[in-house]
Design a protein around this motif. Structure first.
Motif, mmCIF file in Angstrom:
data_model
loop_
_atom_site.group_PDB
_atom_site.id
_atom_site.type_symbol
_atom_site.label_atom_id
_atom_site.label_comp_id
_atom_site.label_asym_id
_atom_site.label_seq_id
_atom_site.Cartn_x
_atom_site.Cartn_y
_atom_site.Cartn_z
ATOM 1 N N ASP A 30 0.833 -1.209 0.000
ATOM 2 C CA ASP A 30 0.000 0.000 0.000
ATOM 3 C C ASP A 30 0.868 1.260 0.000
ATOM 4 N N LEU A 31 1.875 1.268 0.867
ATOM 5 C CA LEU A 31 2.775 2.420 0.948
ATOM 6 C C LEU A 31 3.560 2.585 -0.346
ATOM 7 N N ASN A 32 4.126 1.499 -0.850
ATOM 8 C CA ASN A 32 4.960 1.588 -2.047
ATOM 9 C C ASN A 32 4.163 1.978 -3.282
ATOM 10 N N GLU A 33 2.942 1.502 -3.369
ATOM 11 C CA GLU A 33 2.079 1.899 -4.492
ATOM 12 C C GLU A 33 1.817 3.400 -4.467
ATOM 13 N N PHE A 34 1.560 3.932 -3.277
ATOM 14 C CA PHE A 34 1.310 5.369 -3.129
ATOM 15 C C PHE A 34 2.551 6.182 -3.487
ATOM 16 N N LEU A 35 3.704 5.775 -2.965
ATOM 17 C CA LEU A 35 4.936 6.523 -3.232
ATOM 18 C C LEU A 35 5.356 6.425 -4.694
ATOM 19 N N ASN A 36 5.148 5.279 -5.306
ATOM 20 C CA ASN A 36 5.484 5.131 -6.725
ATOM 21 C C ASN A 36 4.587 5.990 -7.607
ATOM 22 N N GLN A 37 3.348 6.153 -7.169
ATOM 23 C CA GLN A 37 2.405 6.967 -7.939
ATOM 24 C C GLN A 37 2.717 8.451 -7.806
ATOM 25 N N PHE A 38 3.281 8.839 -6.663
ATOM 26 C CA PHE A 38 3.579 10.256 -6.407
ATOM 27 C C PHE A 38 5.044 10.385 -5.959
ATOM 28 N N PRO A 39 5.976 10.309 -6.886
ATOM 29 C CA PRO A 39 7.406 10.301 -6.542
ATOM 30 C C PRO A 39 7.913 11.588 -5.915
ATOM 31 N N ALA A 40 7.158 12.681 -6.002
ATOM 32 C CA ALA A 40 7.606 13.933 -5.391
ATOM 33 C C ALA A 40 7.515 13.886 -3.866
ATOM 34 N N ILE A 41 6.739 12.948 -3.338
ATOM 35 C CA ILE A 41 6.607 12.829 -1.882
ATOM 36 C C ILE A 41 7.866 12.186 -1.314
ATOM 37 N N LYS A 42 8.439 12.820 -0.309
ATOM 38 C CA LYS A 42 9.651 12.290 0.322
ATOM 39 C C LYS A 42 9.274 11.432 1.524
ATOM 40 N N LEU A 43 9.971 10.310 1.678
ATOM 41 C CA LEU A 43 9.815 9.454 2.855
ATOM 42 C C LEU A 43 11.179 9.221 3.475
ATOM 43 N N PHE A 44 11.325 9.590 4.749
ATOM 44 C CA PHE A 44 12.568 9.371 5.470
ATOM 45 C C PHE A 44 12.393 8.210 6.444
ATOM 46 N N ASP A 45 13.274 7.229 6.350
ATOM 47 C CA ASP A 45 13.328 6.124 7.299
ATOM 48 C C ASP A 45 14.251 6.552 8.420
ATOM 49 N N CYS A 46 13.688 6.947 9.549
ATOM 50 C CA CYS A 46 14.516 7.504 10.624
ATOM 51 C C CYS A 46 13.889 7.234 11.984
ATOM 52 N N ASP A 47 14.716 7.276 13.001
ATOM 53 C CA ASP A 47 14.306 7.031 14.376
ATOM 54 C C ASP A 47 14.047 8.379 15.056
ATOM 55 N N LEU A 48 12.783 8.670 15.321
ATOM 56 C CA LEU A 48 12.417 9.973 15.863
ATOM 57 C C LEU A 48 12.723 10.106 17.356
ATOM 58 N N THR A 49 13.156 9.012 17.987
ATOM 59 C CA THR A 49 13.612 9.140 19.374
ATOM 60 C C THR A 49 15.017 9.724 19.447
ATOM 61 N N ILE A 50 15.679 9.861 18.296
ATOM 62 C CA ILE A 50 17.018 10.454 18.207
ATOM 63 C C ILE A 50 16.892 11.867 17.659
ATOM 64 N N ALA A 51 17.326 12.847 18.419
ATOM 65 C CA ALA A 51 17.123 14.252 18.046
ATOM 66 C C ALA A 51 17.751 14.594 16.704
ATOM 67 N N GLU A 52 18.888 13.983 16.386
ATOM 68 C CA GLU A 52 19.590 14.304 15.143
ATOM 69 C C GLU A 52 18.797 13.895 13.902
ATOM 70 N N SER A 53 17.847 12.992 14.043
ATOM 71 C CA SER A 53 17.037 12.578 12.892
ATOM 72 C C SER A 53 16.267 13.751 12.290
ATOM 73 N N TYR A 54 15.951 14.720 13.119
ATOM 74 C CA TYR A 54 15.151 15.859 12.652
ATOM 75 C C TYR A 54 15.941 16.787 11.736
ATOM 76 N N ASP A 55 17.263 16.608 11.693
ATOM 77 C CA ASP A 55 18.083 17.400 10.770
ATOM 78 C C ASP A 55 17.768 17.061 9.315
ATOM 79 N N LEU A 56 17.098 15.934 9.095
ATOM 80 C CA LEU A 56 16.712 15.541 7.734
ATOM 81 C C LEU A 56 15.638 16.457 7.156
ATOM 82 N N PHE A 57 14.866 17.106 8.030
ATOM 83 C CA PHE A 57 13.731 17.911 7.586
ATOM 84 C C PHE A 57 14.169 19.360 7.419
ATOM 85 N N GLU A 58 14.342 19.765 6.179
ATOM 86 C CA GLU A 58 14.901 21.081 5.895
ATOM 87 C C GLU A 58 13.807 22.123 5.702
#
Length: 324
Positions: free
Chosen positions: A44-72
């Protein structure tokens, strides 16, 4: 418009992403983040992302503060859905529930300050009212003004509600102090396809798919008011789009209060089963009635649910029947 969904591959998160994506204009940006501990990297997720490639998905651990540096950049709307949830997790790993959810909330709020992002939605829960029921101060239908009570701090089931009550306070006070807007939504028994198996509806379907001789139903005399996921997501977006902020609002469907026994019979009819029900005890801390008063939601947004329980159960069955 820049939108960030924390917990974007989860049950509510992906449904939210789909509805938001349908509303975006050219130049808008939608970003998802998840560590897939509960959210799924599935078809379900991959079908959605493949259909709309402009959407960004980050695989990250939000319990780690440094992960938020990915969001510019500065985000207009941030949806904080990510959390550790589930009765089984609360009973087996209450310390992990508290650690995970507390770190995610604090990291998100500190990043809101650092990034100058403008508005946050915090996903809260009807579990916050379990203690009020024990003290017989829970109005039915339940308005948002009911006190939030923890009756037994040693009951691991409360570990999830504790983090959500604390989270509501943290989001409110951080928003007031640092100038970003806040919306808190208390979800009430949201259900639908892709919600996992830690909830009553998928648990009953899973039993029925195995063709049992009896259907085991926890506390069949308990009642709930179920809200289909597309309705819950629509209400969530509407709350974020109105001008009024610093609000705490129920998200649910108060049209029908359903006994779990009646729910089980509806599901048996859909599956084509006609077996006896066997009552079993619910976990300690489970309340016997849950029905939100959603008048505030309606007054603020005009929202009215459109999916009946029968229709929602049919859609949920169709999805889960393909996962067997």
């Amino acid at each position: 418009m820049k939108i960030l969904i924390l917990g974007g591959s989860g049950f509510i998160g992906l449904n939210l992403a789909k509805q938001l994506n349908a509303k975006l204009n050219i130049g808008d940006q939608l970003v998802l983040a998840d560590n897939f501990s509960r959210g799924k990297d599935d078809a379900d997720l991959n079908e959605f992302l493949n259909q709309f490639p402009a959407i960004k998905l980050f695989d990250c651990d939000l319990t780690i503060a440094e992960s938020y540096d990915l969001f510019e950049g500065i985000f207009d709307h941030v949806y904080l859905l990510a959390s550790m949830v589930g009765v089984k997790n609360c009973e087996l790993y209450p310390e992990k529930v508290i650690q995970t959810n507390t770190n995610i909330i604090l990291n998100t709020l500190n990043w809101m300050i650092k990034s100058s992002s403008k508005k946050i939605f915090f996903s809260s829960t009807s579990e916050n009212y379990a203690g009020a029921y024990d003290f017989d101060i829970l109005e039915i239908p339940t308005p948002e003004k009911v006190p939030l009570v923890i009756t037994d701090i040693k009951n691991p089931r409360f570990s999830y509600a504790i983090t959500k009550i604390w989270g509501e306070a943290a989001v409110t006070f951080y928003g007031e102090k640092y100038g970003f807007k806040t919306v808190i939504g208390r979800y009430h028994n949201v259900y639908g396809p892709r919600m996992g198996y830690d909830h009553v509806i998928p648990q009953l379907f899973k039993q029925l798919f195995s063709k049992p001789t009896v259907l085991k139903v926890m506390n069949p005399d308990h009642t709930r008011s179920f809200c289909y996921v597309s309705d819950a997501v629509k209400a969530t977006i509407m709350l974020m789009e109105i001008n009024q902020t610093d609000i705490i609002v129920h998200i649910g469907d108060m049209r029908v209060e359903t006994k779990i026994e009646e729910l089980a019979k509806k599901m048996m009819k859909i599956v084509g089963s006609n077996i006896e029900l066997e009552a079993t005890a619910a976990p300690v801390g489970s309340v016997s009635r849950r029905l939100p008063n959603t008048e505030l939601l309606n007054n603020l947004t005009g929202f009215e649910p459109t999916i009946s329980l029968d229709k929602g159960l049919e859609e949920t069955y169709l999805w889960y029947s393909k996962q067997k």
